[in-house]
Design a protein around this motif. Sequence first.
Motif, PDB file in Angstrom:
ATOM      1  N   ARG A   1       0.829  -1.201   0.000  1.00 13.83           N
ATOM      2  CA  ARG A   1       0.000   0.000   0.000  1.00 13.83           C
ATOM      3  C   ARG A   1       0.870   1.260   0.000  1.00 13.83           C
ATOM      4  NH1 ARG A   1      -5.369  -0.527   2.162  1.00 13.83           N
ATOM      5  NH2 ARG A   1      -5.886  -2.705   2.575  1.00 13.83           N
ATOM      6  N   ALA A   2       0.275   2.378  -0.407  1.00 14.56           N
ATOM      7  CA  ALA A   2       0.888   3.671  -0.122  1.00 14.56           C
ATOM      8  C   ALA A   2       0.792   3.904   1.377  1.00 14.56           C
ATOM      9  CB  ALA A   2       0.167   4.778  -0.872  1.00 14.56           C
TER      10      ALA A   2
ATOM     11  N   ARG B   1      -2.710   7.975   1.622  1.00 20.31           N
ATOM     12  CA  ARG B   1      -3.333   8.433   0.379  1.00 20.31           C
ATOM     13  C   ARG B   1      -3.865   9.842   0.612  1.00 20.31           C
ATOM     14  NH1 ARG B   1      -8.425   5.318  -2.498  1.00 20.31           N
ATOM     15  NH2 ARG B   1      -8.939   6.934  -4.041  1.00 20.31           N
TER      16      ARG B   1
ATOM     17  N   THR C   1      -5.837  13.161   0.924  1.00 19.92           N
ATOM     18  CA  THR C   1      -7.261  13.453   0.935  1.00 19.92           C
ATOM     19  C   THR C   1      -7.464  14.778   1.647  1.00 19.92           C
ATOM     20  OG1 THR C   1      -9.460  12.567   1.486  1.00 19.92           O
ATOM     21  CG2 THR C   1      -7.712  12.234   3.109  1.00 19.92           C
TER      22      THR C   1
ATOM     23  N   GLU D   1      -8.613   2.976   3.292  1.00 20.37           N
ATOM     24  CA  GLU D   1      -8.005   3.692   2.160  1.00 20.37           C
ATOM     25  C   GLU D   1      -7.444   5.049   2.558  1.00 20.37           C
ATOM     26  OE1 GLU D   1      -7.373   2.917  -1.185  1.00 20.37           O
ATOM     27  OE2 GLU D   1      -7.644   0.966  -0.212  1.00 20.37           O
ATOM     28  N   PHE D   2      -8.093   5.711   3.512  1.00 21.68           N
ATOM     29  CA  PHE D   2      -7.694   7.079   3.827  1.00 21.68           C
ATOM     30  C   PHE D   2      -7.157   7.206   5.258  1.00 21.68           C
ATOM     31  CE2 PHE D   2     -10.760   7.384   0.372  1.00 21.68           C
ATOM     32  CZ  PHE D   2     -10.030   8.132  -0.535  1.00 21.68           C
TER      33      PHE D   2
ATOM     34  N   HIS E   1       3.593  13.010   0.344  1.00 20.13           N
ATOM     35  CA  HIS E   1       2.564  12.894  -0.690  1.00 20.13           C
ATOM     36  C   HIS E   1       2.870  11.772  -1.669  1.00 20.13           C
ATOM     37  CE1 HIS E   1       1.498  17.410   0.007  1.00 20.13           C
ATOM     38  NE2 HIS E   1       0.918  16.617   0.879  1.00 20.13           N
TER      39      HIS E   1
ATOM     40  N   GLY F   1       3.851   8.738  -0.994  1.00 19.54           N
ATOM     41  CA  GLY F   1       3.201   7.526  -0.519  1.00 19.54           C
ATOM     42  C   GLY F   1       4.100   6.322  -0.314  1.00 19.54           C
TER      43      GLY F   1
END
Length: 475
Positions: free
Chosen positions: A19-20, A23, A25, A58-59, A417, A419
Amino acid sequence: MGRAALDLVAEYYGTLAARAVVRPTTSAGLRQRLDEPAPSTGLPFADLLGTVRDVVEEFSRHNGHPRFFGYVSSPGAPVATMGSMIAAALNINVTCWRSGPAATEMELLCIRWIQEMLGYPMDGAGLLVSGGSMANFAGIAAARSAKAPGNVVRDGMGGARMCLYASAEAHFSIRKAAAMLGIGAANLRSVKTDGDLRMDLADLDRLVRQDRDAGRLPFCVVASAGTAGTGAVDPIGGIADLAHTHNLWLHVDGAYGGFSALAPSARAFFRRIGEADSVALDPHKWLYLPVGCGCVLYRDPAAARAAFSENAEYTRVVGLEDDEAFAFWDYGPELSRPFRALDLWLLLKSVGTQAIGEAIEDNIACAKYFADLVSSTDDFEMLAPVDLSIFCFRYCPRGFAGDLDALNERVMLEVQHGGSSYLSNTRVGGTFALRGCVLNYRTTKRDMEILLEDVRSAVRRVASPTGAHGSDPGS
């Protein structure tokens, strides 16, 4: 529900490294995904897990990612995930022995194990708390009670000017505890540090004598066993000597670094930890537990009870004697307390202290390896020694005439940023530093190489060839 949730957890752990780290947002974007009136009717659990997967997973910033180096954050461990689920199901309120007999005995056992790991006196006391800030608060509260000229718990401060000492690098929770305990943040003395950012003993001695001559009451000194900014370890033995000389309570803030006593390369830092009157620790840092598990140890159990012991008819013990009358509220500020010890017990029993010590040693080795990588370049520089696993450095291209602080701030944001890796920031001697902390058993030396590659990629995005050698990319 359990099977579906565990499938989600297993999938998360299985995909974590790919994963990053985070993410990008916005608050408004997340509110748009989540905001709605309070539901009047229920939804199927599978639908709720969909929101957890699509929004929460995800966030979120993934602290367990092998290249999350921001702050001093718990990476979590699967066995403790299971422990948290079981503890929530049992829902034991571990206030005292009668509220949770097995949970109380398990917590007291874990405290004895922690004392053994550190080489702390086994006739001391301790309990698990919410984190290092609360552990520091409890230790300083016990110190205030023990050293005050009267009964400060009953009568209040009464105008006493009690003075507390910590290095300029100490965690802000020390200042916050002084404010909350009525000592006053203004009565926290900031002790100078030496060239390695460790407490300067001569300045500590000078400040204590100065306060005593002015009619104030020096009562406690805080030694940092791994500062949050650079990871520096104060000279605990030398501070203990001065504490004995001046009749000061010695509190050691080992929230970050205390458990590195399990690593052979760091053990010497803690040779005299047993002389500390209280110690703050965070199992949710270098014992890799989920957030919410700190620990405070006291060398003298009676001193802790003098600061915290309370009673009321609704808590009066009836029909129990000796060990079964034990109450955790006599040793800390909380009454209601979750079953924190289960995660700790499961982790220690499932892997053992030897494996944890090896993992901590690997984390320290990774940080030192990164320092070597940086030192071998001609456009980066280390800004502080690596005592434990925190490393502070910056990008400083030759011939650059602009604002290096602004340049490195932009580099840090680009890394975040991007990730692939995550760094935070601090200041070292007034200079902006890119800061990382290795606190994850998943991290390898290859991750340290990738981090430097990620920083170089961020530099290329921020600084043009012209800007890197004359103009200020931040302008």
